[in-house]
Enzyme design. Sequence first.
Site, PDB file in Angstrom:
ATOM      1  N   SER A  29      -0.163   0.695   4.059  1.00  0.00           N
ATOM      2  CA  SER A  29      -0.854  -0.412   4.727  1.00  0.00           C
ATOM      3  C   SER A  29       0.138  -1.538   4.970  1.00  0.00           C
ATOM      4  O   SER A  29       0.863  -1.928   4.041  1.00  0.00           O
ATOM      5  CB  SER A  29      -2.013  -0.925   3.868  1.00  0.00           C
ATOM      6  OG  SER A  29      -2.975   0.081   3.667  1.00  0.00           O
ATOM      7  N   SER A  70       2.647  -3.161  -7.425  1.00  0.00           N
ATOM      8  CA  SER A  70       1.633  -3.562  -6.463  1.00  0.00           C
ATOM      9  C   SER A  70       2.136  -4.735  -5.631  1.00  0.00           C
ATOM     10  O   SER A  70       2.868  -5.594  -6.132  1.00  0.00           O
ATOM     11  CB  SER A  70       0.345  -3.954  -7.194  1.00  0.00           C
ATOM     12  OG  SER A  70      -0.582  -4.559  -6.331  1.00  0.00           O
ATOM     13  N   LYS A  71       1.707  -4.761  -4.373  1.00  0.00           N
ATOM     14  CA  LYS A  71       2.018  -5.919  -3.533  1.00  0.00           C
ATOM     15  C   LYS A  71       1.348  -7.172  -4.088  1.00  0.00           C
ATOM     16  O   LYS A  71       1.884  -8.272  -3.985  1.00  0.00           O
ATOM     17  CB  LYS A  71       1.532  -5.664  -2.103  1.00  0.00           C
ATOM     18  CG  LYS A  71       2.191  -4.473  -1.422  1.00  0.00           C
ATOM     19  CD  LYS A  71       1.445  -4.118  -0.147  1.00  0.00           C
ATOM     20  CE  LYS A  71       1.971  -2.835   0.461  1.00  0.00           C
ATOM     21  NZ  LYS A  71       1.134  -2.343   1.566  1.00  0.00           N
ATOM     22  N   SER A  72       0.155  -6.995  -4.660  1.00  0.00           N
ATOM     23  CA  SER A  72      -0.622  -8.148  -5.113  1.00  0.00           C
ATOM     24  C   SER A  72       0.047  -8.880  -6.269  1.00  0.00           C
ATOM     25  O   SER A  72      -0.203 -10.075  -6.471  1.00  0.00           O
ATOM     26  CB  SER A  72      -2.031  -7.713  -5.519  1.00  0.00           C
ATOM     27  OG  SER A  72      -1.985  -6.821  -6.618  1.00  0.00           O
TER      28      SER A  72
END
Length: 296
Positions: free
Chosen positions: A13, A266-268
């Site tokens: 994504s 994680s990107k978050s």
Amino acid sequence: MAEPQPVFRFAPSPNGYLHLGHAASALLNASLAKRLGGRLLLRIEDIDIGRSRPEFEAAIVEDLAWLGLRFDEPARRQSEHMAEYAAALQELGRRGLTYPCFCTRGEIAARVAEAEAPGRSWPRDPDGAPMGVCPCAGLSLADRQGRIRAGEPHATRLAMAAALEAAGDAPLGWTEWDPASDGGRHVEADPARWGDVVIGRKDVPASYHLAVTHDDALQGVTHVVRGADLREATHIHVLLQRLRGLPTPVYHHHGLVLDADGRKLSKSIRSTALRSLRAEGVTPGEIRRRLGALIA
């Protein structure tokens, strides 16, 4: 008759930069596709229009090329196929397998907080979202249609009880493939653990679950190789495949790359991006050595 050519896919994504976990998944897919003489597809899963950015997609393509990976062209962009997902959602709706959910996150959170105030815990799905808290399943058809005509924002939920009945009595599950032995084991699916899961977002006529199963079937994907964090989602995916008459690929859920605190990258949480490692002078060969057995 000859066996069909295996088809693998890597489906990031574009809502952030790729990290080592993405590299592991992409490299493993490429390795397995090469071993089996299969095709390797790139899919850009950009239905999250609020967070997807062209610069992130460009960085994905650049990082994958830097790793030495090549994919069949062209890449499929989910944002270009919203009409297909809308049609799939409508077809499920015509069969009475969905309903509109007008609840806001704040309303749901308030209901759960009230229910948990006495010290009870509310049941949650594998992603941690509360189940059975939405009252919209009980709305009359007239109420639903009126609120939709009025332009009230709504998500679309799968009516799980009706969906399971429509799926029939035949065993529901998938083959969990072991690339090391080229064997597999049957996993029995239990979609009910997700409750009335959202399959259409308020902003787009799809969720991850609906879009990914549609695309895998359309693109002829035979082997889905993705992280172990998505294993639970497969329970929903095989149900949607059954309901829509789509083939079920074999699945392999590989191990995750963890940070120093034992958390998955994680990107978050702003895990170190591949582009940052590149800027530090790390080479593709060093990336492969770091990942070791995960991509073997």
